[in-house]
Design a protein around this motif. Sequence first.
Motif, short mmCIF file in Angstrom:
data_model
loop_
_atom_site.label_atom_id
_atom_site.label_comp_id
_atom_site.label_asym_id
_atom_site.label_seq_id
_atom_site.Cartn_x
_atom_site.Cartn_y
_atom_site.Cartn_z
N GLY A 116 0.80 -1.22 0.00
CA GLY A 116 0.00 0.00 0.00
C GLY A 116 0.84 1.27 0.00
N ALA A 117 1.83 1.32 0.87
CA ALA A 117 2.65 2.54 0.96
C ALA A 117 3.30 2.84 -0.39
N ASP A 255 -7.28 7.15 -1.72
CA ASP A 255 -6.57 6.00 -1.14
C ASP A 255 -7.63 5.00 -0.66
N LYS A 284 -4.19 -4.10 0.17
CA LYS A 284 -4.84 -4.90 1.21
C LYS A 284 -5.70 -6.05 0.67
C1 PLP Z 1 -2.78 0.02 5.23
C2 PLP Z 1 -2.92 1.29 4.51
C3 PLP Z 1 -1.87 1.83 3.74
C4 PLP Z 1 -0.51 1.19 3.68
O1 PLP Z 1 -0.53 -0.07 3.12
P1 PLP Z 1 0.70 -1.08 3.44
O2 PLP Z 1 0.49 -2.23 2.54
O3 PLP Z 1 0.55 -1.44 4.89
O4 PLP Z 1 1.95 -0.32 3.18
C5 PLP Z 1 -2.10 2.99 3.06
N1 PLP Z 1 -3.28 3.61 3.09
C6 PLP Z 1 -4.32 3.14 3.81
C7 PLP Z 1 -5.63 3.87 3.80
C8 PLP Z 1 -4.17 1.98 4.56
O5 PLP Z 1 -5.18 1.54 5.32
#
Ligand code: PLP
Length: 451
Positions: A116-117, A255, A284
């Motif tokens: 996600g990051a 996001d 996710k």
């Molecule tokens: C979990 C999350 C992230 C980061 O994702 P990772 O895979 O943990 O790096 C970014 N934005 C939102 C809204 C999240 O819930």
Amino acid sequence: MSQPHFWHLDAQYALWHPCTQMKDHETYPLLPIQRGSGIWLEDVHGHRYMDAISSWWVNLFGHCHPDINAALQDQLQTLEHVILAGCTHEAAVTLANRLVNIAPKGLTRCFFADNGASAVEIALKMSFHSWINLGQPQKKRFVTLEGGYHGETLGALSVTHVPQFRKAYGPLLFDVISVTSPDAYLRLEGESSEEYALRALVEVETLFAQKHTEIAAFILEPLVQCSTGMRMYHPIYLTKLRALCDHYQIHLIADEIAVGFGRTGTMFACEQANITPDLMCLSKALTGGYLPLSCVLASEAIYQSFYADHPSQKAFLHSHSYTGNALACRAALATLNLFEKYQTLQNNQRLIQRLADKLAPFHDHPHISDVRQCGMIAAWECVADKNTQQPYPAHERRGLKMHLQALKKGVLIRPLGDTVYIIPPYIITEEQIDWLLSNIWDIISEVSTHR
Ligand SMILES: *Cc1c(COP(=O)(O)O)cnc(C)c1O
């Protein structure tokens, strides 16, 4: 002498856990999980725990689902991974097309990464770089919401506004503009969540009017600010924000890493505001909780701003070694198949209603306040005194105590401070919702009377 078990925290224990004060585990043992099946996790002692948080919000159809397992086994026979620059492969191509087809209309291109990051980093770079390609290099600032969370690498952390994650790293982060959150929790007495969201927009309008020439994009979590404590807001904010972004030529980055794939009741949260962002981040639940994969869906206009003859040097030069990993793409395709096979979005409506019915009594619990729900996300605050909204002193760590008490009852939850939430996988049954909420009621009652 016998060897210590693998889960014993001692000098030989090399594993450093995420988001964890390791010393805590001198007092609270780690939970050694041996297998997972459906909604249940089983530890090495044979105790079962209902995964009420979908293993950090990633799991949709349970652990070790036979269809996803079969898809992965099939993929393993043919191709595990290949470099995605210069090469292409069927799983990535098919997945990109399917994601674009289910996404809000107007998102036409799909760029893969593996968490996600990284997707957030990509969206920020794409927005900024796209403005350069369009001859507007002065558009380089980002606007965020207070309480917003977008991941923990330095760029993603810069646009994150949750103090406990940022505190230590402040000097390393770039400067952003934060505006008041539309979080319905902040509304005045007598004010509706819609009225409050509209009021919060006034600040955005003033900001855009003054600074739009230097702003590249506004990034936010649509409908639910998850990591800051499952804070929910009215979709009118998104609808009006989209119009403001259009008017002032500012990219809107949604996001949907946590809220995407049906969490809020619709496939994507943006649908509830009838908007299409310029860039949308997904991760996710994308692979049903199986493998790390993320993507950024981009508008045609952004894609075209990079599309040019080679000497122009307009290409988007960003890559990760495992971009578009074939196994991860297959897991994602199998997950999308399950949405169709189970008619998930329709059937979840029953679960969402059951959750609402069983949450209703929580409004009257003497130590619970601000009970809220958005689709398959339910949350509330645990408070020392409901009438005055007096929180528990932080050092009492009530949230942690609830987590431990829940384990005794066969439930895995992980409160954010004293905010307790559940984000169950979609295979949960109505009977299991009843069981879960009645157990959680008991857990809160027991822990709130602890001295
Ligand atoms: C979990 C999350 C992230 C980061 O994702 P990772 O895979 O943990 O790096 C970014 N934005 C939102 C809204 C999240 O819930």
